[in-house]
Motif scaffolding. Structure first.
Motif, PDB file in Angstrom:
ATOM      1  N   UNK A 165       0.823  -1.209   0.000  1.00 27.82           N
ATOM      2  CA  UNK A 165       0.000   0.000   0.000  1.00 27.82           C
ATOM      3  C   UNK A 165       0.857   1.260   0.000  1.00 27.82           C
ATOM      4  N   UNK A 166       1.644   1.394  -1.045  1.00 28.07           N
ATOM      5  CA  UNK A 166       2.434   2.607  -1.199  1.00 28.07           C
ATOM      6  C   UNK A 166       3.592   2.710  -0.237  1.00 28.07           C
ATOM      7  N   UNK A 167       4.138   1.571   0.194  1.00 33.16           N
ATOM      8  CA  UNK A 167       5.318   1.615   1.060  1.00 33.16           C
ATOM      9  C   UNK A 167       5.013   1.682   2.538  1.00 33.16           C
ATOM     10  N   UNK A 168       3.755   1.514   2.917  1.00 31.40           N
ATOM     11  CA  UNK A 168       3.407   1.561   4.343  1.00 31.40           C
ATOM     12  C   UNK A 168       3.861   0.308   5.080  1.00 31.40           C
ATOM     13  N   UNK A 169       4.070  -0.774   4.330  1.00 33.55           N
ATOM     14  CA  UNK A 169       4.587  -2.012   4.899  1.00 33.55           C
ATOM     15  C   UNK A 169       5.896  -2.357   4.199  1.00 33.55           C
ATOM     16  N   UNK A 170       6.817  -2.943   4.956  1.00 32.41           N
ATOM     17  CA  UNK A 170       8.074  -3.389   4.373  1.00 32.41           C
ATOM     18  C   UNK A 170       7.907  -4.829   3.908  1.00 32.41           C
ATOM     19  N   UNK A 171       7.799  -5.011   2.603  1.00 33.21           N
ATOM     20  CA  UNK A 171       7.556  -6.349   2.059  1.00 33.21           C
ATOM     21  C   UNK A 171       8.755  -6.867   1.268  1.00 33.21           C
ATOM     22  N   UNK A 172       9.915  -6.264   1.474  1.00 30.68           N
ATOM     23  CA  UNK A 172      11.100  -6.712   0.752  1.00 30.68           C
ATOM     24  C   UNK A 172      11.473  -8.124   1.197  1.00 30.68           C
ATOM     25  N   UNK A 173      11.868  -8.953   0.241  1.00 32.43           N
ATOM     26  CA  UNK A 173      12.213 -10.335   0.529  1.00 32.43           C
ATOM     27  C   UNK A 173      13.723 -10.499   0.610  1.00 32.43           C
ATOM     28  N   UNK A 174      14.191 -11.035   1.695  1.00 29.56           N
ATOM     29  CA  UNK A 174      15.602 -11.364   1.854  1.00 29.56           C
ATOM     30  C   UNK A 174      15.724 -12.868   1.627  1.00 29.56           C
ATOM     31  N   UNK A 175      16.239 -13.230   0.446  1.00 26.71           N
ATOM     32  CA  UNK A 175      16.212 -14.634   0.040  1.00 26.71           C
ATOM     33  C   UNK A 175      17.452 -15.405   0.450  1.00 26.71           C
ATOM     34  N   UNK A 176      18.489 -14.724   0.941  1.00 27.41           N
ATOM     35  CA  UNK A 176      19.730 -15.405   1.298  1.00 27.41           C
ATOM     36  C   UNK A 176      20.276 -14.859   2.617  1.00 27.41           C
ATOM     37  N   UNK A 177      21.017 -15.720   3.308  1.00 27.10           N
ATOM     38  CA  UNK A 177      21.727 -15.336   4.535  1.00 27.10           C
ATOM     39  C   UNK A 177      23.216 -15.387   4.230  1.00 27.10           C
ATOM     40  N   UNK A 178      23.929 -14.338   4.637  1.00 26.84           N
ATOM     41  CA  UNK A 178      25.360 -14.241   4.326  1.00 26.84           C
ATOM     42  C   UNK A 178      26.177 -15.191   5.195  1.00 26.84           C
ATOM     43  N   UNK A 179      27.254 -15.763   4.639  1.00 24.09           N
ATOM     44  CA  UNK A 179      28.139 -16.648   5.402  1.00 24.09           C
ATOM     45  C   UNK A 179      29.051 -15.821   6.311  1.00 24.09           C
ATOM     46  N   UNK A 180      29.790 -16.478   7.220  1.00 32.68           N
ATOM     47  CA  UNK A 180      29.811 -17.926   7.503  1.00 32.68           C
ATOM     48  C   UNK A 180      28.562 -18.365   8.269  1.00 32.68           C
TER      49      UNK A 180
END
Length: 342
Positions: A316-331
């Motif tokens: 809804x115009x940026x009112x919610x943060x819906x960005x997907x973080x698909x990976x976790x950085x190593x180690x």
């Protein structure tokens, strides 16, 4: 022949840090793991209860006092003569007679062994045998083997897909897909050059297509949610507290939700906690958070792009943060936890 091991000495009460580490509050404990480890460490069956009997012996001394007077006489005649003698005797008599009365009082105490005692003993036994490796920095995981016992402190965050799926419910995704299809189709339709009958046919076709797409989207979302939000396991990503100036180790911790205290699955997110567990994997590669999801792990990129577009619309115009973080950085180190405490 089995033998019972002696428990290690208790923590030094003057060492506050050691005492705080030993005496803990547990928010997660896999009772099956703890019970199995305890029996292996002690090479004996699982203790259930301990009964201590004590006897208190009492002795009561009693005595009787005796006193009085005595008197008596003796008459004696010599046979064959007329000579006789008479003797009188008198005096006082005193004495004391005593004896002991013995008794016994018996006391019995029953101690019940609980999971708190089992975990405390397991931690002490593992530490006494130097079987626990402390994780603080990336260097500390280099020599870890699969199956190693580890302990670490970390702050945790949930799998982000779980949070996104809290927002992207099947009904919301269905409504968004319908809205998008209608919007795109209407933008392409030439209303000015079409008659009433054509418009009615277009509207009917539009609703059928929108309902079909919405149904597929809702079914896919339901499958994803069931796979990710099952009631048995939950995945958490722990940032291990250690060398703050360099890279931080991420502990991918997979918990059975039934073992959380009070089944509060979000309590682990409320601060920094200690974890005792076993290593299942050590990696210096990026960890895909979709790897445990049988549905999302097989979705190709175009469909993921569609999902991201749907989530952006839901924001809804940026009112919610819906960005997907698909990976976790190593180690990264993957952990099956035995217990989580503070």
């Amino acid at each position: 022949m089995s033998r019972r091991l002696k428990s290690p000495p208790p923590a030094d009460p003057n060492n506050t840090d050691a005492a705080n580490n030993i005496y803990s509050l547990v928010i997660y404990q896999n009772s099956d793991f703890v019970a199995g480890l305890l029996q292996q460490l002690l090479d004996a069956g699982l203790p259930i209860q301990q009964i201590l009997d004590s006897v208190n012996e009492t002795i009561n001394k009693q005595s009787v006092d005796g006193s009085g007077t005595t008197s008596g006489g003796l008459n004696l005649t010599i046979p064959g003569t007329s000579v006789g003698f008479k003797a009188d005797a008198s005096g006082n008599v005193a004495g004391k007679v005593g004896h002991d009365i013995r008794g016994e009082n018996k006391y019995s105490q029953t101690f019940q062994f609980t999971q708190a005692n089992y975990l405390h003993t397991v931690r002490q036994q593992l530490a006494a045998r130097s079987l626990i490796s402390e994780i603080t920095t990336p260097d500390s995981i280099e020599n870890l083997q699969i199956g190693s016992f580890v302990e670490f402190s970390a702050t945790f965050e949930p799998n982000e897909v779980n949070s996104i799926l809290d927002l992207a419910t099947p009904s919301l995704v269905s409504a968004i897909v319908k809205h998008q299809h209608r919007k795109e189709s209407i933008a392409k339709f030439d209303f000015d050059s079409s008659d009433h009958e054509t418009r009615q046919g277009f509207a009917h076709k539009l609703e059928i297509e929108a309902a079909s797409k919405a149904e597929i989207a809702a079914a896919t979302t339901t499958a994803v949610r069931q796979d990710f939000r099952n009631d048995t396991t939950r995945e958490y990503f722990g940032k291990i507290v250690g060398n703050e100036s360099g890279r931080r180790v991420t502990a991918v911790t997979i918990c059975d939700t039934e073992h959380f205290s009070g089944q509060d699955k979000d309590r682990i997110l409320d601060g920094t906690f200690r974890v005792l567990g076993k290593v299942t994997e050590v990696s210096n590669s990026r960890y895909p958070i979709l790897s445990r999801n049988k549905v999302l792990n097989r979705i190709n990129k175009p469909l993921l792009d569609d999902l991201e577009s749907i989530l952006e619309t839901a924001s809804d115009g940026g009112k919610f943060n819906t960005s997907l973080k698909l990976y976790v950085s190593p180690p990264i180190v993957k952990i099956i936890p035995i217990a989580i405490y503070i």
